[in-house]
Write an enzyme that holds these catalytic residues in place. Structure first.
Site, PDB file in Angstrom:
ATOM      1  N   LYS A 133       0.833  -1.202   0.000  1.00 18.10           N
ATOM      2  CA  LYS A 133       0.000   0.000   0.000  1.00 18.10           C
ATOM      3  C   LYS A 133       0.869   1.254   0.000  1.00 18.10           C
ATOM      4  CE  LYS A 133      -4.007   2.082   2.252  1.00 18.10           C
ATOM      5  NZ  LYS A 133      -5.092   1.878   3.219  1.00 18.10           N
ATOM      6  N   GLU A 156       9.499  -5.818   4.741  1.00 16.90           N
ATOM      7  CA  GLU A 156       9.592  -7.207   4.287  1.00 16.90           C
ATOM      8  C   GLU A 156       9.392  -7.299   2.778  1.00 16.90           C
ATOM      9  OE1 GLU A 156       7.519  -7.378   8.410  1.00 16.90           O
ATOM     10  OE2 GLU A 156       7.465  -6.095   6.612  1.00 16.90           O
ATOM     11  N   GLY A 173      -5.621  -3.082   3.829  1.00 16.51           N
ATOM     12  CA  GLY A 173      -4.877  -4.233   3.326  1.00 16.51           C
ATOM     13  C   GLY A 173      -5.644  -5.526   3.351  1.00 16.51           C
ATOM     14  N   ARG A 174      -6.337  -5.799   4.469  1.00  8.42           N
ATOM     15  CA  ARG A 174      -7.035  -7.083   4.575  1.00  8.42           C
ATOM     16  C   ARG A 174      -8.336  -7.107   3.790  1.00  8.42           C
ATOM     17  NH1 ARG A 174      -6.720  -4.289   9.107  1.00  8.42           N
ATOM     18  NH2 ARG A 174      -8.559  -3.717  10.334  1.00  8.42           N
ATOM     19  N   GLU A 198      -7.206  -9.151  13.243  1.00 11.94           N
ATOM     20  CA  GLU A 198      -6.634  -7.828  13.046  1.00 11.94           C
ATOM     21  C   GLU A 198      -7.733  -6.764  13.074  1.00 11.94           C
ATOM     22  OE1 GLU A 198      -2.936  -7.127  10.621  1.00 11.94           O
ATOM     23  OE2 GLU A 198      -4.363  -6.046   9.343  1.00 11.94           O
ATOM     24  N   HIS A 220      -8.398 -36.019  12.539  1.00 10.12           N
ATOM     25  CA  HIS A 220      -7.384 -36.901  13.111  1.00 10.12           C
ATOM     26  C   HIS A 220      -6.304 -36.113  13.843  1.00 10.12           C
ATOM     27  CE1 HIS A 220      -9.003 -40.463  11.036  1.00 10.12           C
ATOM     28  NE2 HIS A 220      -9.356 -39.589  10.119  1.00 10.12           N
ATOM     29  N   LYS A 247       7.212  -3.732  15.045  1.00  6.14           N
ATOM     30  CA  LYS A 247       7.967  -3.165  13.924  1.00  6.14           C
ATOM     31  C   LYS A 247       8.880  -2.038  14.396  1.00  6.14           C
ATOM     32  CE  LYS A 247       4.516  -4.077  10.301  1.00  6.14           C
ATOM     33  NZ  LYS A 247       3.664  -3.432   9.267  1.00  6.14           N
TER      34      LYS A 247
END
Length: 505
Positions: free
Chosen positions: A192, A198, A251-252, A337, A368, A478
């Site tokens: 964005k 990263e 973002g999400r 978030e 399982h 961060k």
């Protein structure tokens, strides 16, 4: 909290909750009341909350809570492009990307979408030479959404082989390099701000990989997906290969914007548009339907019943479809978030729990691994089962028949339980679940599923009186990482020792 909201919560707390078996026995119409179908494209989605403890009385109470919480007005603001993120003074206009929202915003989104379509189709037609691979670099919402959609929709056939890389761990990027031919690879950089450390570190390494392997103009192989196009130009991307999106898109919630570029590259524009259309159908339903008939709102009623009134600290999601194996991870970010907050939208302490911990897996593997706890453990865990009537494979139909039988059997077993004189073999039952059953998992229904959960998350936030659209909680770590990078001192003894042990001190 206003007096009317306090009264609504108190009225809900005072209601008696019967066992699921009792509720079914007392009301022959329970299934019809608590299940509904939403038509999507050429198919549809069935939602069934009858195996939850929702009752007519609780639904009445939650409708009163929604009214006291100003749900209708908040929903109006959401679709009108008004501020619904007060801490940052922003709108949240992801629905406008699907054509449902403020007119000016939907028009802007349509123009940006047309620009993206032109580039996608030009690449598919060979405008940038042979393109067989795409390495999509992003993190958080810039990666989770594309990874989910590509994995769900491009298993049988992909126009371009897409690899989504989010982790700064170089092992992840090297795995993508190993699967791609640099001569026929594009790199999409999704950020964005176009400053995410990263993402930009991985992008720089990808450019070096291209150059080291004979690509003369590595920057010419980059597509930038960003709300800060000027930053992408400064970084070296040609403006004709920058696909912007609006600042009001979080973002999400961004898969519907140019962040969906890798999806369109993998499955083609027609399917990407179908995904948008499926989401838009849910937008219209959520915008125009009131009370318990509003399916995302009804889901939020069930969520609040268990997290706020019955103390459930987690919510489990199990997709009985390999194509949806990444859905629990996607929902983790979307829900935790958004609603993992401890203050109200007015900046006051929240009176009660907020988002539960979202977790899950894929059936039948999870049976399982973790279902022992669901059936006989001491935790109350509401469960969502998600499945498709149509199979995603062409093998013997026995595969899909067994898959669906297991899905439905687990919900029935959680509810019914089983008595035994041997307590180690006894199942208490009365454990809640909901089922979401799609006719077929195609692009439209995937879009609908994602949009349903977006609006469910928003509805939960309104009922709790919190802001779903900021995420300051991700910043502190961060900041400390940047302090470490600059050689900062004064950390706790444990952190200082770890830095020294790793050679970072």
């Amino acid at each position: 909290m206003s007096d009317s909201r306090k009264q609504a919560w108190q009225a809900l707390r005072e209601q008696t909750v019967e066992t699921l078996a009792t509720l079914f026995a007392a009301d022959p119409g329970r299934l019809a009341k608590l299940s509904a179908r939403l038509e999507i494209g050429t198919g549809g989605v069935l939602f069934d909350w009858s195996k939850t403890h929702l009752t007519d009385g609780l639904l009445d109470g939650f409708e009163s809570l929604a009214e006291a919480s100003g749900f209708s007005e908040m929903r109006r603001k959401l679709f009108a492009g008004e501020v619904v993120n007060p801490t940052e003074g922003r709108a949240a206009e992801h629905s406008s990307l699907r054509g449902v929202g403020k007119e000016a915003s939907t028009e802007e989104a349509a123009a940006l979408r047309a620009r993206m379509q032109l580039l996608v189709e030009a690449i598919h037609e060979g405008a940038l030479g042979e393109v067989r691979h795409l390495i999509h670099i992003g993190i958080g919402g810039s990666a989770l959404g594309p990874a989910l959609a590509v994995d769900a929709l491009a298993r049988d056939f992909a126009l371009v082989d897409v690899h989504v890389v989010s982790n700064i761990d170089g092992v992840a990027l090297e795995a993508a390099f190993a699967a791609c031919d640099p001569a026929t690879t594009l790199v999409a950089v999704a950020s964005k701000t176009f400053t995410t450390i990263e993402t930009m570190t991985n992008a720089t390494s990808a450019l070096k990989w291209l150059a080291d392997n004979g690509v003369i103009d590595p920057y010419g192989r980059v597509i930038a997906l960003t709300a800060a196009p000027e930053k992408a130009v400064e970084w070296g991307v040609d403006e004709t290969r920058i696909l912007p999106f609006a600042e009001s898109v979080g973002g999400r919630y961004s898969i519907w914007s140019s962040i969906g570029f890798p999806v369109a590259m993998a499955v083609g524009w027609e399917d990407f548009q179908a995904m948008l259309d499926g989401a838009a159908a849910v937008d219209v339903h959520f915008r125009d339907t009131d009370g318990r008939a509003n399916l995302p709102l009804r889901a939020a009623f069930a969520d609040q019943l268990y997290s706020r009134l019955r103390g459930a600290q987690t919510r489990a999601v199990f997709a009985y479809d390999e194509r949806l194996r990444l859905l629990p991870s996607y929902l983790q970010q979307l829900e935790m978030e958004s609603n993992g907050k401890s203050v109200t939208a007015e900046g006051k302490p929240v009176e009660g729990p907020t988002a539960p911990i979202t977790w899950g897996g894929v059936g039948t593997d999870a049976q399982h691994a973790v279902f022992q706890l669901l059936h006989q453990g001491t935790h109350l865990v509401p469960v969502d089962f998600i499945a498709s009537i149509a199979p995603g494979d062409e093998l013997d139909p026995a595969h899909h028949r067994i898959l669906l039988m297991n899905c439905f059997a687990q919900g029935a077993a959680l509810m019914a339980g089983k008595d035994s004189d041997d307590l180690a073999r006894a199942y208490p039952g009365d454990r809640p679940s909901a089922t979401i059953l799609v006719d077929d998992l195609d692009a439209a229904t995937l879009g609908a599923l994602i949009a349903f959960h977006e609006h469910r998350t928003f509805a939960n936030a309104v009922l709790m009186g919190i802001n779903a659209f900021d995420q300051f909680g991700v910043e502190l770590g961060k900041e400390i990482a940047r302090k470490i990078e600059k050689g900062g001192e004064g950390f706790d003894a444990s952190t200082e020792a770890l830095l020294a042990a790793a050679g970072l001190g």
